[in-house]
Design a protein around this motif. Structure first.
Motif, mmCIF file in Angstrom:
data_model
loop_
_atom_site.group_PDB
_atom_site.id
_atom_site.type_symbol
_atom_site.label_atom_id
_atom_site.label_comp_id
_atom_site.label_asym_id
_atom_site.label_seq_id
_atom_site.Cartn_x
_atom_site.Cartn_y
_atom_site.Cartn_z
ATOM 1 N N SER A 57 34.971 44.683 32.044
ATOM 2 C CA SER A 57 34.864 46.131 32.192
ATOM 3 C C SER A 57 36.125 46.759 32.761
ATOM 4 O O SER A 57 36.323 47.967 32.668
ATOM 5 C CB SER A 57 33.675 46.466 33.094
ATOM 6 O OG SER A 57 32.491 45.969 32.515
ATOM 7 N N ASP B 72 26.683 42.196 42.764
ATOM 8 C CA ASP B 72 27.936 41.977 42.047
ATOM 9 C C ASP B 72 28.748 40.896 42.760
ATOM 10 O O ASP B 72 28.549 40.651 43.953
ATOM 11 C CB ASP B 72 28.734 43.296 42.018
ATOM 12 C CG ASP B 72 29.597 43.426 40.782
ATOM 13 O OD1 ASP B 72 29.555 42.555 39.899
ATOM 14 O OD2 ASP B 72 30.329 44.440 40.705
ATOM 15 N N GLY C 182 30.619 46.793 25.476
ATOM 16 C CA GLY C 182 29.910 47.465 26.559
ATOM 17 C C GLY C 182 30.345 48.889 26.818
ATOM 18 O O GLY C 182 29.624 49.648 27.468
ATOM 19 N N VAL D 284 25.089 35.827 42.555
ATOM 20 C CA VAL D 284 23.790 35.136 42.551
ATOM 21 C C VAL D 284 23.994 33.691 42.141
ATOM 22 O O VAL D 284 24.572 33.399 41.100
ATOM 23 C CB VAL D 284 22.812 35.841 41.585
ATOM 24 C CG1 VAL D 284 21.514 35.043 41.452
ATOM 25 C CG2 VAL D 284 22.542 37.258 42.063
HETATM 26 C C1 LIG Z 1 40.598 42.951 25.799
HETATM 27 C C2 LIG Z 1 39.255 43.617 25.664
HETATM 28 C C3 LIG Z 1 39.122 44.797 24.947
HETATM 29 C C4 LIG Z 1 37.882 45.396 24.812
HETATM 30 N N1 LIG Z 1 37.800 46.595 24.176
HETATM 31 C C5 LIG Z 1 36.606 47.223 24.068
HETATM 32 C C6 LIG Z 1 36.511 48.487 23.450
HETATM 33 O O1 LIG Z 1 37.506 49.067 23.026
HETATM 34 N N2 LIG Z 1 35.272 49.053 23.338
HETATM 35 C C7 LIG Z 1 34.145 48.438 23.784
HETATM 36 O O2 LIG Z 1 33.062 48.979 23.609
HETATM 37 N N3 LIG Z 1 34.218 47.261 24.417
HETATM 38 C C8 LIG Z 1 35.415 46.640 24.570
HETATM 39 N N4 LIG Z 1 35.506 45.450 25.216
HETATM 40 C C9 LIG Z 1 34.283 44.834 25.686
HETATM 41 C C10 LIG Z 1 33.767 45.409 26.985
HETATM 42 O O3 LIG Z 1 34.811 45.484 27.924
HETATM 43 C C11 LIG Z 1 32.643 44.509 27.473
HETATM 44 O O4 LIG Z 1 31.616 44.456 26.502
HETATM 45 C C12 LIG Z 1 32.017 44.988 28.750
HETATM 46 O O5 LIG Z 1 32.985 45.266 29.714
HETATM 47 C C13 LIG Z 1 31.058 43.936 29.242
HETATM 48 O O6 LIG Z 1 30.541 44.382 30.446
HETATM 49 P P1 LIG Z 1 29.652 43.435 31.329
HETATM 50 O O7 LIG Z 1 29.149 44.288 32.419
HETATM 51 O O8 LIG Z 1 28.670 42.714 30.469
HETATM 52 O O9 LIG Z 1 30.647 42.302 31.819
HETATM 53 P P2 LIG Z 1 31.785 42.297 32.959
HETATM 54 O O10 LIG Z 1 32.620 43.491 32.918
HETATM 55 O O11 LIG Z 1 32.467 40.975 32.837
HETATM 56 O O12 LIG Z 1 30.977 42.375 34.281
HETATM 57 C C14 LIG Z 1 30.163 41.326 34.717
HETATM 58 C C15 LIG Z 1 29.894 41.594 36.166
HETATM 59 O O13 LIG Z 1 28.970 40.627 36.604
HETATM 60 C C16 LIG Z 1 29.364 40.175 37.875
HETATM 61 N N5 LIG Z 1 28.850 38.811 38.045
HETATM 62 C C17 LIG Z 1 29.201 37.686 37.396
HETATM 63 N N6 LIG Z 1 28.492 36.644 37.822
HETATM 64 C C18 LIG Z 1 27.667 37.110 38.763
HETATM 65 C C19 LIG Z 1 26.677 36.525 39.574
HETATM 66 N N7 LIG Z 1 26.398 35.220 39.496
HETATM 67 N N8 LIG Z 1 26.005 37.312 40.457
HETATM 68 C C20 LIG Z 1 26.279 38.643 40.560
HETATM 69 N N9 LIG Z 1 27.200 39.255 39.796
HETATM 70 C C21 LIG Z 1 27.875 38.493 38.920
HETATM 71 C C22 LIG Z 1 30.877 40.260 37.893
HETATM 72 O O14 LIG Z 1 31.327 40.451 39.210
HETATM 73 C C23 LIG Z 1 31.149 41.468 37.036
HETATM 74 O O15 LIG Z 1 31.275 42.648 37.798
HETATM 75 C C24 LIG Z 1 36.735 44.816 25.383
HETATM 76 C C25 LIG Z 1 36.871 43.638 26.122
HETATM 77 C C26 LIG Z 1 38.117 43.047 26.273
HETATM 78 C C27 LIG Z 1 38.201 41.813 27.086
#
Ligand SMILES: Cc1cc2nc3c(=O)[nH]c(=O)nc-3n(C[C@H](O)[C@H](O)[C@H](O)COP(=O)(O)OP(=O)(O)OC[C@H]3O[C@@H](n4cnc5c(N)ncnc54)[C@H](O)[C@@H]3O)c2cc1C
Length: 381
Positions: free
Chosen positions: A52, A43, A344, A192
């Motif tokens: 998230s 992470d 997510g 990464v």
């Molecule tokens: C305002 C808002 C409201 C939302 N409401 C909802 C809802 O009501 N219901 C719902 O289902 N979804 C909702 N979502 C969507 C949901 O929050 C996302 O789909 C979900 O959090 C995505 O998770 P993720 O792990 O893909 O991304 P992220 O939470 O962005 O996590 C990505 C992770 O990858 C890590 N990372 C990035 N680059 C690298 C790298 N090069 N190497 C290692 N680690 C790295 C980061 O540190 C981070 O921890 C909402 C989103 C927003 C912005």
């Protein structure tokens, strides 16, 4: 957040490395934990874009899948898995993620909104690949049975019994607590930079050294576009900013969650659902958007007029260009999987209980083919 394990370069080769410790990567790592001896979750640090930690926490089916029936079906499956997933997390960690799944509403104001939304839902449900589910257009009085004190401006609402809410921060905490208990190595500050496949092993270069794994899952949110390129997966990303207002705690109002307004398990309220194309500018809230959100919240539930706003934030939605999820194994780099989605929270149960076992088995089945990146590379001539 669970206690972190720090790391330096070792010669160890993990069975799996999941890149990204947000809700998508964490749910997948959770689902992989019993299928592999050694899993690392890499992470970034606190500077990362992290949807998230900034989302609305809906477990939401209605409105998902317009333009891709398979997405509606996938979401329905996840909403069905959620009760078991939440119960399992409670049993394993003692963390109650506050799942409430008694239905949800999209409030509608006036004939124009109602007719447009009704037509939209009807088209969505008529698409190939959609598994029919119960939904209804309610009039004001029917909607008011679910939301005591509903404003007169809400003239109608779309209802499904499948929708609900969780506490997304507790969900993240529960998943990371499981890592701690089950030997999954959580490696913060391991952004990464480079991925190479050398003799069947992936070598990931991070600021803290090289991490090796036989299989990898790219779940780095909006960074999946750039990292995907390194393993032959071309995924155009299109972030979308959402702003959220938090209101102070009130007594529980027993109001069914709405797509724009919900009460948290500890009594505070979230007002949201703005959607802006703002590039990667996530740390920005704007008065016109917040004012619109607040106005609509008060028209939806006039009693909120007396409730103070305590803070507001913005966060970027993790979206592929067409807004639908992406799941694929790289053809050029077998063993490298990618997972990206806009919902997510909603899909966490499917990621943990359906997608992770598929990844552990080494191949994604044909039912996930609609989610491949190939849809972005169709020739138009
Ligand atoms: C305002 C808002 C409201 C939302 N409401 C909802 C809802 O009501 N219901 C719902 O289902 N979804 C909702 N979502 C969507 C949901 O929050 C996302 O789909 C979900 O959090 C995505 O998770 P993720 O792990 O893909 O991304 P992220 O939470 O962005 O996590 C990505 C992770 O990858 C890590 N990372 C990035 N680059 C690298 C790298 N090069 N190497 C290692 N680690 C790295 C980061 O540190 C981070 O921890 C909402 C989103 C927003 C912005």
């Amino acid at each position: 957040m669970a206690a972190a394990t720090t790391s330096t370069t070792t010669t160890r080769t993990h069975d799996f490395a999941v890149i990204g410790g947000g809700l998508v990567g964490s749910a997948i790592a959770y689902g992989l934990r019993n299928s592999a001896e050694s899993i690392a979750v890499l992470d970034e640090g606190d500077v990362a874009l992290r949807a998230s930690r900034g989302n609305f926490g809906l477990v939401w089916l209605q409105s998902k899948g317009y333009g891709m029936g398979a997405y509606s079906r996938w979401t329905l499956g996840s909403t069905r898995q959620w009760p078991r997933f939440a119960a399992q997390l409670l049993e394993e960690t003692g963390v109650d993620v506050a799942l409430e799944q008694k239905g949800g509403l999209t409030p509608l104001m006036g004939d124009y909104e109602t007719e447009a939304r009704l037509a939209w839902m009807q088209k969505l449900m008529a698409q190939p690949g959609v598994e029919p589910y119960e939904w209804k257009l309610l009039d004001h009085h029917q909607a008011a049975d679910f939301v005591p004190g509903l404003g007169r401006d809400v003239t109608a609402a779309i209802w499904t019994p499948h929708d609900g809410i969780v506490n997304p921060l507790k969900l993240l905490r529960a998943l990371h607590t499981v890592f701690h208990h089950s030997g999954v190595s959580y490696l913060p500050h391991h952004g990464v930079e480079k991925i190479e496949q050398v003799g069947g092993v992936f070598e990931m270069t991070t600021a803290k050294g090289t991490v090796r794994a036989r299989k990898i899952v790219l779940a780095s949110g909006l960074r999946n576009g750039a990292l995907g390129e390194q393993v032959g997966l071309h995924l155009p990303m299109a972030p979308q900013r959402g702003q959220i207002i938090v209101l102070e705690r009130t007594r529980p109002l027993d109001a069914m969650p709405m797509v724009t307004l919900r009460q948290n398990d500890e009594g505070s309220w979230l007002v949201g659902d703005s959607q802006e194309d703002a590039g990667y500018a996530d740390h920005v809230t704007t008065l016109p958007v917040l004012a619109t959100l607040a106005d609509r919240a008060v028209r939806t539930l006039p009693a909120l007029k007396e409730v103070r706003a305590v803070r507001a934030w913005s966060a970027l939605r993790v979206r592929a260009q067409d807004g639908f999820p992406v799941y694929e194994q790289s053809g050029s780099h077998p063993g490298a999987f990618i997972a990206t989605c806009h919902s997510g929270v909603t899909l966490a149960a499917a990621h943990a209980m359906t997608l992770a076992p598929m990844i552990a088995a080494g191949a994604l089945p044909p039912e996930l083919a609609p989610f491949s990146t190939r849809r972005f590379h169709v020739q138009t001539t």
